[in-house]
Motif scaffolding. Structure first.
Motif, mmCIF file in Angstrom:
data_model
loop_
_atom_site.group_PDB
_atom_site.id
_atom_site.type_symbol
_atom_site.label_atom_id
_atom_site.label_comp_id
_atom_site.label_asym_id
_atom_site.label_seq_id
_atom_site.Cartn_x
_atom_site.Cartn_y
_atom_site.Cartn_z
ATOM 1 N N UNK A 75 5.752 7.072 -4.821
ATOM 2 C CA UNK A 75 7.135 6.240 -4.908
ATOM 3 C C UNK A 75 8.169 7.506 -5.271
ATOM 4 N N UNK A 76 9.460 7.070 -5.248
ATOM 5 C CA UNK A 76 10.528 8.151 -5.279
ATOM 6 C C UNK A 76 10.371 8.656 -6.999
ATOM 7 N N UNK A 77 9.996 7.785 -7.674
ATOM 8 C CA UNK A 77 10.215 8.010 -9.072
ATOM 9 C C UNK A 77 8.994 8.459 -9.653
ATOM 10 N N UNK A 78 7.783 8.033 -8.998
ATOM 11 C CA UNK A 78 6.673 8.791 -9.472
ATOM 12 C C UNK A 78 5.555 8.970 -8.133
ATOM 13 N N UNK A 79 5.781 10.338 -7.801
ATOM 14 C CA UNK A 79 4.756 10.796 -6.861
ATOM 15 C C UNK A 79 3.555 10.712 -6.981
ATOM 16 N N UNK A 80 2.967 10.775 -8.271
ATOM 17 C CA UNK A 80 1.717 10.857 -8.797
ATOM 18 C C UNK A 80 1.011 9.442 -8.313
ATOM 19 N N UNK A 81 1.642 8.372 -7.897
ATOM 20 C CA UNK A 81 0.909 7.321 -7.544
ATOM 21 C C UNK A 81 0.149 7.410 -6.318
ATOM 22 N N UNK A 82 0.416 8.282 -5.527
ATOM 23 C CA UNK A 82 -0.115 8.677 -4.165
ATOM 24 C C UNK A 82 -1.681 8.775 -4.579
ATOM 25 N N UNK A 83 -2.341 8.141 -3.832
ATOM 26 C CA UNK A 83 -4.060 8.212 -3.902
ATOM 27 C C UNK A 83 -4.343 9.415 -3.564
ATOM 28 N N UNK A 84 -5.456 10.067 -4.108
ATOM 29 C CA UNK A 84 -5.885 11.447 -4.086
ATOM 30 C C UNK A 84 -6.168 11.475 -2.616
ATOM 31 N N UNK B 37 -0.555 12.738 3.855
ATOM 32 C CA UNK B 37 0.767 12.159 4.140
ATOM 33 C C UNK B 37 1.727 12.858 3.191
ATOM 34 N N UNK B 38 3.178 12.934 3.730
ATOM 35 C CA UNK B 38 4.178 13.412 3.016
ATOM 36 C C UNK B 38 4.597 12.556 1.824
ATOM 37 N N UNK B 39 4.657 13.166 0.694
ATOM 38 C CA UNK B 39 5.066 12.037 -0.424
ATOM 39 C C UNK B 39 6.414 11.743 -0.001
ATOM 40 N N UNK B 40 7.031 10.534 -0.656
ATOM 41 C CA UNK B 40 8.177 9.692 -0.121
ATOM 42 C C UNK B 40 9.284 10.763 -0.832
ATOM 43 N N UNK B 41 9.104 11.016 -2.057
ATOM 44 C CA UNK B 41 10.011 12.149 -2.980
ATOM 45 C C UNK B 41 10.264 13.260 -2.080
ATOM 46 N N UNK B 42 9.255 14.121 -1.638
ATOM 47 C CA UNK B 42 9.319 15.162 -0.858
ATOM 48 C C UNK B 42 10.241 14.981 0.219
ATOM 49 N N UNK C 272 0.778 -1.238 0.046
ATOM 50 C CA UNK C 272 0.055 0.024 0.230
ATOM 51 C C UNK C 272 0.844 1.322 -0.015
ATOM 52 N N UNK C 273 2.087 0.928 0.362
ATOM 53 C CA UNK C 273 2.909 2.321 0.506
ATOM 54 C C UNK C 273 2.944 3.290 -0.811
ATOM 55 N N UNK C 274 2.829 2.668 -1.973
ATOM 56 C CA UNK C 274 2.962 3.511 -3.099
ATOM 57 C C UNK C 274 1.505 4.253 -3.097
ATOM 58 N N UNK C 275 0.502 3.917 -2.787
ATOM 59 C CA UNK C 275 -0.642 4.418 -2.882
ATOM 60 C C UNK C 275 -0.895 5.460 -1.576
#
Length: 162
Positions: free
Chosen positions: A116-125, A131-136, A109-112
């Protein structure tokens, strides 16, 4: 009349040894500071946001998701009200890699939740504002890393008599 300037180096071997010691210390300083920054990013990513006060708006990303959740509730796979287990926080680890460290989660569930570091857009709306995005988290943590390493090298050099 000729002018002459003489310089005599005393303890040249001692100076050489101090430089060698400092050179050997630099990778340790850098590694320690980087590890500390990754710990900071991990803490930021795993900090649970406050609970919703009521029903959040736009809960379902799709009709398919809504149907799955309703099925999961009816079969007992999901309990209502949701109880935090702490598994998401416990799923994160920092691993040593060549040239640094990596921060990763074993949770599917982490990517949602944090992207992800490469694709922060995977975060569920629904999680984007909470939640703070991983990349940020990682970018913010390492932003001042070069200055921090330089400061620590300078501090060690002063302790060594430079």
């Amino acid at each position: 009349m000729p002018v002459q300037l003489s310089v005599k180096v005393r303890d040249a071997e001692l100076v050489k040894k101090r430089f060698e010691d400092l050179t050997a210390e630099i990778p340790k300083i850098s590694e320690g500071r980087l590890r500390g920054r990754m710990e900071s990013a991990k803490k930021r990513v795993t900090t649970y946001p406050p609970r919703y006060a009521g029903q959040p708006e736009h809960v379902w990303a799709s009709e398919k998701q809504r149907r799955y959740v309703m099925w999961a509730i009816s079969t007992g796979r999901i309990r209502v009200p949701y109880q935090r287990t702490g598994r998401f926080m416990d799923s994160w680890n920092i691993a040593k890699i060549e040239g640094g460290y990596t921060l990763r989660s074993t949770s599917a569930a982490a990517k949602h939740i944090v992207g992800t570091a490469r694709d922060p857009g995977r975060q569920y709306h629904l999680h984007k504002t909470r939640w703070t995005p991983l990349r940020v988290a990682i970018e913010d943590a390492i932003k001042e890393l070069p200055k921090d390493i330089e400061k620590n090298i300078t501090m060690i050099a002063r302790k060594r008599g430079f």
